[in-house]
Design a protein around this motif. Structure first.
Motif, PDB file in Angstrom:
ATOM      1  N   VAL A  74     -38.396  19.810   1.495  1.00 23.07           N
ATOM      2  CA  VAL A  74     -39.309  20.208   2.561  1.00 23.07           C
ATOM      3  C   VAL A  74     -40.683  19.653   2.209  1.00 23.07           C
ATOM      4  CG1 VAL A  74     -40.341  22.158   3.785  1.00 23.07           C
ATOM      5  CG2 VAL A  74     -37.989  22.324   2.936  1.00 23.07           C
ATOM      6  N   GLU A 122     -45.452  16.499  -7.998  1.00 26.37           N
ATOM      7  CA  GLU A 122     -45.453  17.599  -7.029  1.00 26.37           C
ATOM      8  C   GLU A 122     -44.536  18.693  -7.588  1.00 26.37           C
ATOM      9  OE1 GLU A 122     -44.424  16.474  -3.035  1.00 26.37           O
ATOM     10  OE2 GLU A 122     -46.044  15.001  -2.877  1.00 26.37           O
ATOM     11  N   GLU A 124     -42.489  22.066  -7.679  1.00 27.45           N
ATOM     12  CA  GLU A 124     -41.885  22.817  -6.570  1.00 27.45           C
ATOM     13  C   GLU A 124     -40.800  23.789  -7.051  1.00 27.45           C
ATOM     14  OE1 GLU A 124     -40.853  20.353  -3.252  1.00 27.45           O
ATOM     15  OE2 GLU A 124     -42.601  19.058  -3.563  1.00 27.45           O
ATOM     16  N   ASP A 153     -41.142  16.881  -7.505  1.00 26.84           N
ATOM     17  CA  ASP A 153     -40.877  15.901  -6.441  1.00 26.84           C
ATOM     18  C   ASP A 153     -41.772  14.682  -6.708  1.00 26.84           C
ATOM     19  OD1 ASP A 153     -40.553  14.500  -4.058  1.00 26.84           O
ATOM     20  OD2 ASP A 153     -41.720  15.932  -2.865  1.00 26.84           O
ATOM     21  N   LYS A 170     -39.846   8.558  -2.310  1.00 21.54           N
ATOM     22  CA  LYS A 170     -39.398   9.869  -2.801  1.00 21.54           C
ATOM     23  C   LYS A 170     -38.034   9.816  -3.470  1.00 21.54           C
ATOM     24  CE  LYS A 170     -42.529  12.819  -0.836  1.00 21.54           C
ATOM     25  NZ  LYS A 170     -43.235  13.878  -1.606  1.00 21.54           N
ATOM     26  N   THR A 237     -44.850  21.632  -2.155  1.00 25.06           N
ATOM     27  CA  THR A 237     -45.760  21.716  -3.303  1.00 25.06           C
ATOM     28  C   THR A 237     -47.130  22.234  -2.885  1.00 25.06           C
ATOM     29  OG1 THR A 237     -46.396  20.483  -5.309  1.00 25.06           O
ATOM     30  CG2 THR A 237     -46.816  19.378  -3.205  1.00 25.06           C
TER      31      THR A 237
HETATM   32 MG    MG Z   1     -42.872  17.568  -2.239  1.00 26.27          MG
END
Ligand code: MG
Length: 268
Positions: A74, A122, A124, A153, A170, A237
């Motif tokens: 997400v 990031e 998470e 992430d 990503k 994040t």
């Molecule tokens: Mg992220």
């Protein structure tokens, strides 16, 4: 209960297999952290202790789960992160994928993909799915969640900006560190998340700041995709994302879960 995936360090194997196994993290009467080995994969075989106890310092912890099919992520789920990225607040969860080949475990290296000039962290909270499911109403989200772990992430920010799709940015190899274990009983409503790079505080936030909550996310994701045992969902994040320099060490800590640490290698 904390469930880790591990392999025995060669010097402590003493004839035993060093193949990956699962165990329950605990403490022995001497206060030493231990793993109680279990039979098979708890996602499929349940949790059945073998009776063997191993000191935690005798093992290498591995990614506690290797997603069979997918990592769903997400994006833009914390307002302060949306502000720092100058993005719009999404009306519905913004979803993207990482391939399962992006997953690495604790202390493994996040390796910058060749050609990127800006790889960032990031931190998470990650949901680990426990059973095959589709169209799960939010009231039943708990029934399909096996537990929670920590994820980073990792993002090639320059590619995220230059590419229409985020597949490269990503999904590059090593872009999804997870661990150090799965916590099966956790109240995720208001946990602190922090990220440090070489000990310097970079990100701080609380899971209570999520725009879309865990149960809504499971409902939304499963309305579109069949989820399989071992799939993971990253929940976004908080603010403070930033560069991961070559040779640095990044740690994501979530209250009640622990700390996931990885080193960083710039591939030049
Ligand atoms: Mg992220």
């Amino acid at each position: 209960m904390r469930i880790a995936r591990f392999s025995l360090l060669e010097e402590h194997a003493q004839g035993r297999s060093t193949d990956p196994r699962f165990g329950i993290v605990g403490t022995n009467p001497e206060g030493q952290e231990t793993l109680l080995a279990i039979t098979g994969d708890p996602l499929y075989a349940g949790v059945q202790p073998t009776g063997e106890t191993i000191p935690l310092e005798h093992v290498k912890l591995l990614a506690p789960v290797i997603p069979r099919s997918k990592v769903v992520c997400v994006g833009r789920n914390y307002l302060d992160h949306i502000k720092e990225m100058a993005s719009d607040v999404p009306k519905e969860p913004l979803l993207f994928f990482k391939p399962n080949t992006a997953v690495i475990g604790p202390h493994e290296a996040i390796v910058w993909p060749r050609g990127s000039e800006q790889v960032e962290h990031e931190g998470e909270l990650a949901i680990v799915i426990g059973r095959l499911c589709k169209e799960v109403p939010r009231e039943r989200a708990k029934d399909v969640i096996f537990g929670y772990t920590i994820a980073n992430d990792a993002t090639a920010r320059d590619w995220q900006k230059s590419d229409g799709q985020w597949a490269r940015a990503k999904g590059f190899d090593t872009s999804c560190p997870v661990g150090p274990w799965i916590e099966t009983e956790l109240d995720t409503s208001d946990l602190e998340i922090t990220v440090t790079v070489d000990g310097e505080l970079r990100q701080t936030g609380r899971t209570s700041q999520m725009i879309f909550k865990i149960d809504e996310i499971v409902e939304y994701v499963s309305n579109t995709f069949t989820l399989l045992p071992g799939d993971i969902i990253l929940t976004g994040t908080p603010s403070g994302v930033g560069l991961l320099p070559h040779g640095s060490e990044v740690s994501v800590t979530i209250e009640g879960l622990g700390t996931l640490t990885n080193k960083v290698v710039r591939n030049v």
